[in-house]
Design an enzyme around this catalytic site. Structure first.
Site, PDB file in Angstrom:
ATOM      1  N   GLU A   1       9.486  -7.756  -3.471  1.00  0.00           N
ATOM      2  CA  GLU A   1       8.931  -9.746  -2.687  1.00  0.00           C
ATOM      3  C   GLU A   1       9.139  -9.485  -1.386  1.00  0.00           C
ATOM      4  OE1 GLU A   1       6.019 -12.012  -4.362  1.00  0.00           O
ATOM      5  OE2 GLU A   1       7.006 -10.394  -5.129  1.00  0.00           O
TER       6      GLU A   1
ATOM      7  N   ARG B   1      37.178  -9.015 -27.338  1.00  0.00           N
ATOM      8  CA  ARG B   1      38.219  -7.882 -26.268  1.00  0.00           C
ATOM      9  C   ARG B   1      39.524  -7.908 -26.126  1.00  0.00           C
ATOM     10  NH1 ARG B   1      37.828  -2.284 -28.107  1.00  0.00           N
ATOM     11  NH2 ARG B   1      38.381  -1.039 -25.575  1.00  0.00           N
TER      12      ARG B   1
ATOM     13  N   ILE C   1       2.054  -2.966  -7.787  1.00  0.00           N
ATOM     14  CA  ILE C   1       1.064  -4.163  -8.013  1.00  0.00           C
ATOM     15  C   ILE C   1       1.229  -4.277 -10.051  1.00  0.00           C
ATOM     16  CG2 ILE C   1      -0.716  -5.853  -8.392  1.00  0.00           C
ATOM     17  CD1 ILE C   1      -0.161  -4.593  -5.627  1.00  0.00           C
TER      18      ILE C   1
ATOM     19  N   GLU D   1       0.332  -1.198   0.249  1.00  0.00           N
ATOM     20  CA  GLU D   1       0.293   0.108  -0.070  1.00  0.00           C
ATOM     21  C   GLU D   1       0.967   0.983  -0.463  1.00  0.00           C
ATOM     22  OE1 GLU D   1      -4.066  -1.653   2.211  1.00  0.00           O
ATOM     23  OE2 GLU D   1      -2.231  -0.690   3.239  1.00  0.00           O
ATOM     24  N   PRO D   2       0.587   2.032  -0.257  1.00  0.00           N
ATOM     25  CA  PRO D   2       1.015   4.006  -0.606  1.00  0.00           C
ATOM     26  C   PRO D   2       1.820   4.102   0.602  1.00  0.00           C
ATOM     27  CG  PRO D   2      -0.816   4.011  -1.701  1.00  0.00           C
ATOM     28  CD  PRO D   2      -1.062   2.863  -1.169  1.00  0.00           C
TER      29      PRO D   2
END
Length: 387
Positions: free
Chosen positions: A366, A271, A158, A128-129
């Protein structure tokens, strides 16, 4: 010994098929899609046909269920091609597992066959914010009114929320419950009136797949949408789901690390400086050696968590360790790949700069790595050690 040796013949075939798909279809277009921040419609359709959305759905419900170890290696392959593709199926798999373990028979038969084909794609809505990893402090509520729940609140970050048809929403069905987790439930929410998917959040990496803000304003869901049919079980259900989610994030980190190491190793052989390939310079060779060692250790730690999960054990500590170590290793490997490439590592014409932008997601996603350390420490005390 190859990591794939732990799989049976059928699972090795699935893994080989995904690897071929990544090499043939994903890697040639990943950079273009990523820099355009374009949703990979065609690749997702191919993932549906390959059965990737059904990896956690039982065969009898139309899925293509594999072991968690196989799921880890498949996720690694997808992320090796383009990490966003692994994100396009990660939350979906967790929701499938939630339904498999906790859903009513009606919920399973309604959703899982269509989830297996990708006709229904699913995501989770936890964050949530006003809060991050403290899920017991969520403020989104679902108030029972007759045969419906009335949902109000907001969620953020989300993934796949705009294109998913099903959202496993963590919410409070009893805001006054003490302890708080006893009032938390999971609702299986579908898009409709009162649910607004607002803006796509701008991101450093992880392009192509949307991460959005969700707003619930008297959104109505039927009582049958309550996962398992019993209120107050959502926190424990979601914690179990996050064991799979964190193993999946660790596997994404493996894919990013593998891609970065492969590119660095190839470049170091091509390289030349001072008359010889740069891998022969000790400083570059040391980078390559450390990168390979970290990747190998991270893969074994992640597969260990996967095997423990399949054995039916609680793996919040093991999944936390895998996610913590693999994500930090991916960040270090990506940075070392930039070092090996020198100035070209800073150019958008080379993929290593993308790996460097994608890697931080696994550190904060997560559940941040700081939270993982808290989980690990708590379980060490409860279990009396590692074993």
């Amino acid at each position: 010994m190859s990591a794939a040796d732990i799989l049976d013949e059928a699972e090795r075939l699935v893994l080989d098929t995904v690897r071929e798909f990544v090499d043939r279809e994903v890697r040639p277009v990943a950079s273009e899609l990523e820099h355009a921040d374009a949703y990979p419609h065609e690749l997702v359709e191919q993932m549906k046909r390959l059965g990737i959305y059904g990896l956690a759905v039982p065969d009898e419900l139309g899925g293509n269920e594999v072991s968690t170890a196989c799921y880890v290696l498949i996720t690694e392959e997808l992320a090796r091609g383009w990490m966003s593709l692994a994100g396009a199926m990660g939350g979906h798999t967790v929701v499938a597992k939630l339904l498999r373990h906790f859903g009513t028979e009606e919920q399973q038969r309604h959703y899982l066959p269509k989830m297996a084909t990708g006709e229904i794609r699913a995501t989770m809505a936890l964050t949530e914010p006003g809060g991050g990893s403290d899920l017991q402090a969520i403020s989104t509520t679902a108030r029972r009114e007759g045969g419906e729940y009335v949902v109000n609140g907001a969620k953020t970050w989300i993934t796949n929320s705009r294109r998913s048809q099903l959202i496993a929403l963590l919410c409070k069905t009893d805001p006054r419950a003490d302890p708080a987790h006893a009032g938390i439930s999971v609702l299986l929410v579908e898009h409709g009136p009162g649910l607004t998917v607002s803006r796509d959040l701008p991101k450093l990496g992880y392009k192509g797949v949307e991460s959005c803000e969700l707003s619930f304003d008297d959104h109505r869901a039927p009582v049958s949408a309550l996962l398992g049919g019993q209120e107050g079980c959502g926190f424990a259900q979601m914690m179990k789901g996050l064991e799979t989610g964190r193993i999946q994030v660790a596997a994404r980190a493996l894919g990013v690390g593998k891609a970065a190491l492969d590119d660095a190793l190839r470049y170091a052989q091509q390289r030349e400086s001072f008359g010889k390939p740069i891998w022969k310079h000790q400083s570059v060779g040391n980078h390559l050696a450390d990168m390979a060692t970290k990747l190998t250790a991270a893969r074994q730690l992640t597969l260990h968590a996967a095997r423990e999960l399949d054995a039916g054990r609680r793996v919040d500590m093991e999944a936390g360790m895998a996610k913590l170590f693999a994500s930090e290793a991916a960040m270090e490997i990506a940075l070392d790949a930039v070092r090996v490439h020198g100035g070209y590592g800073y150019s958008t014409e080379f993929d290593v700069e993308r790996y460097f932008r994608d890697a931080p997601l696994m550190i904060v996603g997560e559940g941040t790595n700081e939270i993982q350390r808290n989980v690990i420490a708590g379980q060490l005390v409860r279990r009396g050690g590692v074993d």
